[in-house]
Design an enzyme around this catalytic site. Structure first.
Site, PDB file in Angstrom:
ATOM      1  N   GLY A 398       0.812  -1.208   0.000  1.00 61.24           N
ATOM      2  CA  GLY A 398       0.000   0.000   0.000  1.00 61.24           C
ATOM      3  C   GLY A 398       0.847   1.260   0.000  1.00 61.24           C
ATOM      4  N   SER A 399       0.342   2.297   0.641  1.00 68.46           N
ATOM      5  CA  SER A 399       0.896   3.652   0.534  1.00 68.46           C
ATOM      6  C   SER A 399       2.309   3.827   1.069  1.00 68.46           C
ATOM      7  CB  SER A 399      -0.032   4.647   1.244  1.00 68.46           C
ATOM      8  OG  SER A 399      -1.323   4.616   0.676  1.00 68.46           O
ATOM      9  N   ALA A 400       2.854   2.820   1.744  1.00 67.07           N
ATOM     10  CA  ALA A 400       4.208   2.947   2.275  1.00 67.07           C
ATOM     11  C   ALA A 400       5.233   3.226   1.184  1.00 67.07           C
ATOM     12  CB  ALA A 400       4.587   1.677   3.033  1.00 67.07           C
ATOM     13  N   LYS A 402       4.930   5.266  -1.347  1.00 66.93           N
ATOM     14  CA  LYS A 402       4.692   6.544  -2.035  1.00 66.93           C
ATOM     15  C   LYS A 402       5.915   7.460  -2.057  1.00 66.93           C
ATOM     16  CE  LYS A 402      -0.333   6.591  -1.481  1.00 66.93           C
ATOM     17  NZ  LYS A 402      -1.509   7.133  -0.757  1.00 66.93           N
TER      18      LYS A 402
END
Length: 704
Positions: A398-400, A402
């Site tokens: 997931g967003s880790a 980004k």
């Protein structure tokens, strides 16, 4: 009638002369000559070769037998013992060159009066082998066998192996119940002895031996040819066994050499019953940890029985490994991880989860400071250690990720450190659900890069990918993007360690999962390219995430993670000796980005913790002092209700992740962790664990 003259002698009747005395004399004469020749030959042999024959009769064969030495130890980064050797007394047996089964039978029975061994592993054939080692039992059994089991239809004797097989079958059917407990004990000893190779030494008993037992056996060694009293060892873990999945295991003497390495290890001089490392560090550093075998001079008599043994070379203990792992910190990370995962189980959030994993490393060198994991058996609820999962399992984070997305866009030139504001309007692709962030549509009209990281905007990341791929987009109408967009995004991700193996010095590192660029019908997955931009497509290991955040923390040097810091010889007293080799930090690649570009991501990670926006995702870490920087992640996933059945019902779950480094201004530690397949999107298990990992590091290393 003629008168008889008294002076005339009466005549004897004529008799035929006999030849028997002559033949007999001739025979005696020949025998005499042969006997004389024999006596002469014996005298000649006695005079000329008597001493030689006497020496031959009393001669002994001398053979050198090698023996195992204690394996090298493993120490943590501060010199604490992680893996040691626990010495224990043992009773051994060295099998002679021509030792008969009847001789071993006698020794086993005698030794069995002094020691007891485990009999649970005895098979019916083991018991039958022991029974037939008695010459009387063998003769009786052979006599009772039907003729058809000894000879074939033509009357020729069957092969010895075939007959013995028939004898075994007969004993198993008629005599096994006759064995007493004492005989079964002797049978277990005989099994060990019989399994030894000629001129090799095996352990008959290497645990639970009392001083009294050892003394009793020692007193009767002359009656027990081949038996000796010695020392064995086993691995010990004085600082806990949680990390054993990374350290690996050593085979037992019974297991011996692994079948998949048998030929290779035999060619290297190992014996089949040698104990060797079978996994991870124990296997990877086998040649270093094993040391040099001892040499024992074994003398056997003319019958092949062992007459005496003498150690001529004590061997060289295996070298020791100094690891980068801090055992105190390791235990703290393990405890914190277990506590948070058990809390998730208690909350009902982990009922579909197989475990959780965490890792900490020095972002400046790549040295691994702690690596932990837990595995949950979803059917039984049992939770066990599984640090290995941090390197051999992949997860969609997931967003880790980004931070890598923003860095890629900066390096690609679609945004700059001073010009990076974009629209935050949700994306509406034809025929698909709206692509948005976790907050409601319309919450923000536009965002800059720092704020996008702070609040974890998916929209911002997708719009970066659209710019990199020269996308043409009309909401609810059309969407197209260059087909090289996957290669572009992944190329930047790779520079930070995402989507490529890290090179950690542990065998078994899993390859990342790289999603397909096309559908089953060959059409391009344009929507998946957008999912990739915010970490919801490809899957990575926890060690990849740790390497990625370390590269962010140190401004672009992708360091190779490593666990072995150095190798040291072991002195005769078992203590550390000279340093033989040192692992030097290795830069795998350098990210070609400016300091200003890195500062954008640094600031975004800082604001993720310290930002004032209500949607900031890691404010739980705000109280850390000194300040830290982080990025959380939530990825949509699916799990099966029955873990053993891929056709069972699928339920929607999510992976909760976190990457962080601290202190913010001078990073000393980088962490990565993940809680896969959770059902509570709002659960704070990742941030709670992250905060505790950094807080414990600060305390252990006096960071203020």
């Amino acid at each position: 009638m003629r008168p008889i003259d008294s002076k005339e002698k009466p005549q004897k009747p004529n008799r035929a002369k006999s030849n028997i005395p002559f033949r007999l004399n001739l025979l005696f004469f020949i025998v005499f000559l042969l006997f004389a020749a024999l006596v002469g030959q014996l005298a000649y042999l006695q005079i000329m070769y008597g001493s030689k024959f006497s020496s031959s009769v009393n001669s002994t064969d001398q053979t050198t037998v090698s023996g195992a030495v204690p394996r090298g130890m493993m120490y943590d980064t501060k010199g604490r013992v992680l893996v040691g050797n626990k010495a224990q007394s043992a009773i051994t047996y060295t099998k002679g060159a021509d030792t008969l089964s009847t001789q071993m039978y006698a020794v086993a029975n005698k030794l069995g009066t002094y020691i007891t061994v485990d009999t649970d592993t005895l098979t019916p054939q083991d018991k039958a082998d022991y029974y037939l080692a008695d010459a009387h039992n063998l003769k009786t059994t052979n006599a009772k066998l039907p003729k058809s089991q000894k000879v074939d239809s033509s009357g020729s004797e069957l092969a010895e192996k075939t007959v013995y097989k028939n004898q075994i079958a007969y004993v198993e059917a008629h005599h096994l119940d006759e064995l007493t407990a004492t005989q079964k004990n002797a049978a277990a000893i005989y099994k060990i002895m019989n399994g030894a190779y000629q001129m090799s030494t095996v352990y008959i008993k290497n645990s639970g031996l009392t001083s009294a037992t050892l003394a009793k056996v020692s007193e009767h060694l002359t009656e027990l040819p081949g038996v000796s009293v010695g020392t064995d060892w086993e691995r010990s873990y004085p600082n806990g066994e949680g990390i054993t999945s990374i350290i690996g295991n050593v085979s037992t003497e019974k297991q011996g050499l692994p079948s998949d390495q048998l030929t290779e290890l035999l060619s290297d001089g190992y014996s089949r019953n040698d104990r060797v490392g079978t996994s991870y560090l124990e296997k990877e550093y086998q040649s270093i940890l094993s040391g040099t075998k001892s040499q024992t001079e074994v003398k056997t008599n003319s019958e092949g029985s062992v007459k005496s043994t003498k150690e001529v070379y004590a061997g060289k203990k295996g070298a020791s490994l100094n690891l980068t792992i801090d055992s105190k910190y390791q235990n703290q990370v393990e405890a914190a991880l277990k506590k948070e995962f058990k809390a998730a189980v208690s909350d009902g959030a982990a009922k579909y989860s197989d475990g959780a994993y965490a890792m900490a490393m020095d972002p400046n060198t790549g040295a691994v400071l702690a690596i932990a994991g837990v595995k949950q058996n979803r059917k039984t609820g049992k939770i066990t250690d599984n640090a290995l999962g941090a390197i051999n399992q992949t997860f969609v984070p997931g967003s880790a990720v980004k931070g890598a997305t923003v860095m890629g866009a900066l390096m690609d030139g679609v945004i700059t450190p001073t010009n990076n504001t974009q629209s935050d309007d949700a994306i509406y692709l034809p025929g698909t659900a709206v692509k948005k962030s976790v907050y409601p549509v319309g919450t923000f009209t536009s965002l800059d890069a720092v704020t996008a990281l702070e609040i974890s905007s998916n929209i911002y990341m997708m719009r970066l990918a659209m710019k990199e791929g020269n996308a043409k987009y009309v909401a609810d109408s059309s969407f197209s993007i260059d087909h090289n967009i996957f290669a572009t995004e992944r190329g930047y991700f790779n520079q930070f360690g995402l989507g490529v193996k890290t090179g950690i010095d542990l065998p078994g590192e899993a390859s990342p999962y790289i999603g397909s660029t096309t559908n089953s019908d060959g059409s391009f997955k344009s929507g998946s390219a957008l999912d990739l931009s915010y970490g919801n497509y490809d899957a990575y290991t926890v060690v990849e995430l740790a390497q990625y955040v370390s590269t962010i923390a140190n401004n672009g040097r992708r360091m190779q993670p490593y666990v072995v810091k150095s190798v040291e010889s072991t002195s005769n007293n078992g203590k550390k000796g000279q340093v033989e080799s040192v692992t030097m930090p290795k830069v795998m690649n350098t990210v070609n980005a400016t300091k200003d570009e890195f500062n954008v991501v640094h600031k975004g990670f800082y604001e993720t913790i310290h930002g004032t926006n209500a949607w900031a995702t890691a404010t739980r870490l705000k109280s850390l002092s000194p300040s830290a920087a982080a990025k959380t992640g939530t990825a949509q996933t699916f799990a099966h209700t029955d873990p053993d059945n891929d056709n069972s019902k699928q339920v929607e779950t999510m992976n909760l992740s976190l990457v962080a480094y601290a202190p913010y201004k001078n990073p000393k530690v980088a962490i990565a962790l993940i809680f896969p397949n959770m059902t509570d999107e709002d659960g704070a298990y990742n941030t709670v664990l992250g905060k505790e990992m950094i807080s414990d590091y600060y305390k252990d290393y006096n960071i203020k």
